[in-house]
Design a protein around this motif. Sequence first.
Motif, PDB file in Angstrom:
ATOM      1  N   ILE A  53       0.834  -1.198   0.000  1.00 52.82           N
ATOM      2  CA  ILE A  53       0.000   0.000   0.000  1.00 52.82           C
ATOM      3  C   ILE A  53       0.870   1.250   0.000  1.00 52.82           C
ATOM      4  CG2 ILE A  53      -1.676   1.324   1.344  1.00 52.82           C
ATOM      5  CD1 ILE A  53      -2.847  -1.315   2.322  1.00 52.82           C
ATOM      6  N   SER A  54       1.909   1.228   0.815  1.00 54.44           N
ATOM      7  CA  SER A  54       2.828   2.372   0.864  1.00 54.44           C
ATOM      8  C   SER A  54       3.467   2.617  -0.496  1.00 54.44           C
ATOM      9  CB  SER A  54       3.899   2.118   1.923  1.00 54.44           C
ATOM     10  OG  SER A  54       4.814   3.193   1.978  1.00 54.44           O
ATOM     11  N   ARG A  55       3.774   1.513  -1.201  1.00 53.18           N
ATOM     12  CA  ARG A  55       4.346   1.641  -2.532  1.00 53.18           C
ATOM     13  C   ARG A  55       3.350   2.285  -3.505  1.00 53.18           C
ATOM     14  NH1 ARG A  55       8.883   2.586  -4.252  1.00 53.18           N
ATOM     15  NH2 ARG A  55       7.676   4.180  -5.322  1.00 53.18           N
ATOM     16  N   CYS A  56       2.084   1.907  -3.378  1.00 48.87           N
ATOM     17  CA  CYS A  56       1.042   2.508  -4.220  1.00 48.87           C
ATOM     18  C   CYS A  56       0.944   4.011  -3.977  1.00 48.87           C
ATOM     19  CB  CYS A  56      -0.310   1.856  -3.941  1.00 48.87           C
ATOM     20  SG  CYS A  56      -0.459   0.153  -4.512  1.00 48.87           S
ATOM     21  N   ILE A  57       0.959   4.393  -2.695  1.00 43.32           N
ATOM     22  CA  ILE A  57       0.862   5.815  -2.363  1.00 43.32           C
ATOM     23  C   ILE A  57       2.079   6.573  -2.883  1.00 43.32           C
ATOM     24  CG2 ILE A  57       0.739   7.451  -0.457  1.00 43.32           C
ATOM     25  CD1 ILE A  57      -0.862   5.375   1.104  1.00 43.32           C
ATOM     26  N   SER A  58       3.238   5.956  -2.780  1.00 45.65           N
ATOM     27  CA  SER A  58       4.460   6.591  -3.301  1.00 45.65           C
ATOM     28  C   SER A  58       4.380   6.773  -4.809  1.00 45.65           C
ATOM     29  CB  SER A  58       5.684   5.749  -2.932  1.00 45.65           C
ATOM     30  OG  SER A  58       5.850   5.665  -1.534  1.00 45.65           O
ATOM     31  N   ASP A  59       3.829   5.768  -5.504  1.00 38.12           N
ATOM     32  CA  ASP A  59       3.663   5.893  -6.959  1.00 38.12           C
ATOM     33  C   ASP A  59       2.729   7.045  -7.306  1.00 38.12           C
ATOM     34  OD1 ASP A  59       5.344   3.761  -7.382  1.00 38.12           O
ATOM     35  OD2 ASP A  59       3.733   2.288  -7.640  1.00 38.12           O
ATOM     36  N   MET A  60       1.675   7.190  -6.524  1.00 36.61           N
ATOM     37  CA  MET A  60       0.760   8.306  -6.767  1.00 36.61           C
ATOM     38  C   MET A  60       1.463   9.636  -6.557  1.00 36.61           C
ATOM     39  SD  MET A  60      -2.701   6.819  -4.929  1.00 36.61           S
ATOM     40  CE  MET A  60      -3.612   8.319  -5.194  1.00 36.61           C
ATOM     41  N   PHE A  61       2.294   9.705  -5.532  1.00 38.47           N
ATOM     42  CA  PHE A  61       3.025  10.941  -5.250  1.00 38.47           C
ATOM     43  C   PHE A  61       4.020  11.258  -6.377  1.00 38.47           C
ATOM     44  CE2 PHE A  61       6.698  13.189  -3.506  1.00 38.47           C
ATOM     45  CZ  PHE A  61       6.103  14.256  -2.864  1.00 38.47           C
TER      46      PHE A  61
END
Length: 894
Positions: free
Chosen positions: A595-603
Amino acid sequence: MSYSESVEQAISNIKQQTVLMQRSLNNRKLMDALKFTSAMLTELRNPRLQPKQYYELYIQIFDSLTILSAYLVENHSNGHHLADLYELVQYAGNVVPRLYLMITVGTSYLKIPESPREEILKDMIEMCRGVQNPIRGLFLRYYLSQRTKQLLLPGDDKDAIEFNSQFIITNFIEMNKLWVRLQHQGQLRERDQRTKERKELQILVGSQLVRLSQVVDDNLELYKVEILPILLEQIVQCRDVVCQEYLYDVICQVFPDEFHLKTLDSLLDTSLQLNTEVSVTKIILTLINRLNGYIERIQQNNENKETNGDESKSENVPKDTFERFWKHLLKLNEERPDLSVQELSGIILSIMNLSLTWYPNNIENLDQLFDLVSQKCKDFGEEKIDDSESFMVDLLTAQNLEIVKDFSVYYFNLITQCGSFQTLLSLQSSQSQMEVLTTIINSFLDRIMSVNLKQTEDHNESPLLIISKTQLERFLAILEPMITLKNTIKGNDEGDETIKREFTLSRYQEKLAKICHFLIQRLDKSVFKTIESEIELLLMIKNAFHKGGKNIRYTYPAIIANFWRMIRKCSIYKKRIIKKETYYDNLMKQIFKYISRCISDMFNNCGNSSMDIIYKLNLQNAALADQLSLVDISYDFFSEAFGVFEESLSDSKTQFQALIYMAQTLQKTRSLYKENYYNSLIVRTTLHGSKLLKKQDQCRAVYVCSHLWWATEISSIGEEEGETTDFFREGKRVLECLQRSLRAADSRMDNVESCELMVEILNVCLYYFVHGDEQNTHVGVSYINGLIELIKNNLKSLRLEEEQRLSEIDATNKDSNDGTLGQTYNKNQYVMGLDGTYIKLGNVNNSSSANTDFMIKDMKINDMIQVPIMHFNRTCEYILNQRDIDNRFKTVVL
């Protein structure tokens, strides 16, 4: 005798001659009757008659000749022998009246038992060659057909059937030649008019094939060997587009389905020899529709036999029908390389209809068809787009095929089993691809909706389960054009376009987010038994959606939501399987990392346009981790949220709302009490609230943050006031927050809003006064009384301002010459929202920023003054009511 000048005169003349004929017959003057009949028939020689007009006269004359025929049969033995009369009428002066009279007398003679039927029939059909004018000849032969309908050779023996069929075929061939010849008469500029006239006359030719089908009946051998080859040869040789299309259609319609199935190769081969302007699609569609009717009848008969317990053998469905059409299609494509994609798509859609009707479970047939169209599209290149775009959409979606009852099942099978479908879709324009994908996704979403309404999947329906990674990969490959589609909404200028593109949710991305849930729900649990296997497939979806670039701000939240579902599942398994507690703890931590990786990709991909959603996702993850007692993970997500707040949220209104959301989330946490994490986070939240740009935002943020030091029960997790003892509560900090909030309110230069903020703080104080004692909350009667006194003093100054303003309005009303009253103030008209905006009562559900700005411009100073006054009055009313319940409120001085 000449013919009349107009149709009306002709009809009048026919009626007059008919009356004279009947009168002569009544007086047994046959020669006079024949003379009047000949005069009447002369009207059919008029060359200026249009087909409709000629038909009108023909009907009148047919009825009259019927009267004559009846008389001749009745009086055959009374001096008017029909054999002699048959010879006599052939001496009539004009050929048209002569032949009509000959047919009338000849067919009357055929009704006499001793008549030489065969010789008369041959003679009449030969004599009809004497009229070569297309319209006159067509109606003359049509008259011959009508009169001989019940008078052909009797019996069911082979010779009689062959003679009768040959008689009808000969008449048909001659009629068809006349019909085709009509096209080539007159001037070239009248070509369209002649085509229209021919179509009005086509039923005369088609009637011969109807008669032929009645004579042939169920004699397949005769039809196959003697009749069909002659008919097909006639169709090919005429080379006329109207004729070929019509006659081919009539053959398909009037002869039995079984005949077509047995002679399918001949029919298909003939279609390759037709004029290139003939619509092959229309011909194939007609034939397929007939064959589909045949298979439906077979299936119905088989069902009836099973229902009735009939032990007789059920009819078998032929297995090679599709192969025969497929070979024809390949041959057609080879011989007609110029055939457009549009025409080919229409033919293939028809054959798809046949395949789905005859072999509903055979997707390989569809794969072959899509592959052929793909090759055709590659051959034509970009030229195909303008002409065939809508046809390709129809082909790919099959919306016009009534045989498809459940499109979700149809599309699911296509995607998972038909590789050529994706290839063909990729060759279409972006607009067509979006249209097709939207249709497909909507079918799946509609199915989800219907299943949810029924609460359970129908076991009789296909469950649409994904049973392998390959199937999921095919789904994702199909969706790739929509995934990578850029938002193309245009603004007035470049800057406006950028803003709209970033903040407008594309309907396609919305559908992708929904289809993500569909794909995860459709995983076959018997194949993907473990959570790890589901995670692996969800990561496949994530990687596919990552190709969308900035679009992931719309699609990744769906991915994250499914990760949350898997985390919840791990939590349940952890409680059930104690020995694997550590395993599921580690698995949950790993999912949080995804999930953290997904949020980082969005950022990284979306930048500032996605900061709001990134901030909220971090808080939601923090709350979930807290509920699962994953303290460190929860704290990390809260820290990430603070990082976004401090670095990326610059707008004051956004900051205020973000802090409110942070406070709401923190207030519900419980596991963060350990290791002083909670205290650190709430202090940080309150500090940010006290540093907001606007004083009113500072005030409201800080008094909201006071709740962080006074936790309340959450009934959903089993907490109850008075029984739960481990609440985080520090009354001293609560009072400090309220005091800091009051200072911010008092420093607000706008007296109206300053008073409103103080009333809001008073309400918060009353909340703590109700839900705790003074020793714990430090919010006692003395503090509340002091705040009330402060509010009263401030409201006095506001009332003085209000009274001054009202006196000015009264003076204006008295001085008005028209005697009308001035503006009447409604003191209950407005309230103030938590964000400081004024909201008109009755419009609470429509308080968008645009509406709010409009209302503020419309508001008078008296309207604004009344907002804190009425709010304070409502609070005082509450205190008075509470005195009957809680004696402590009696010490509050109003």
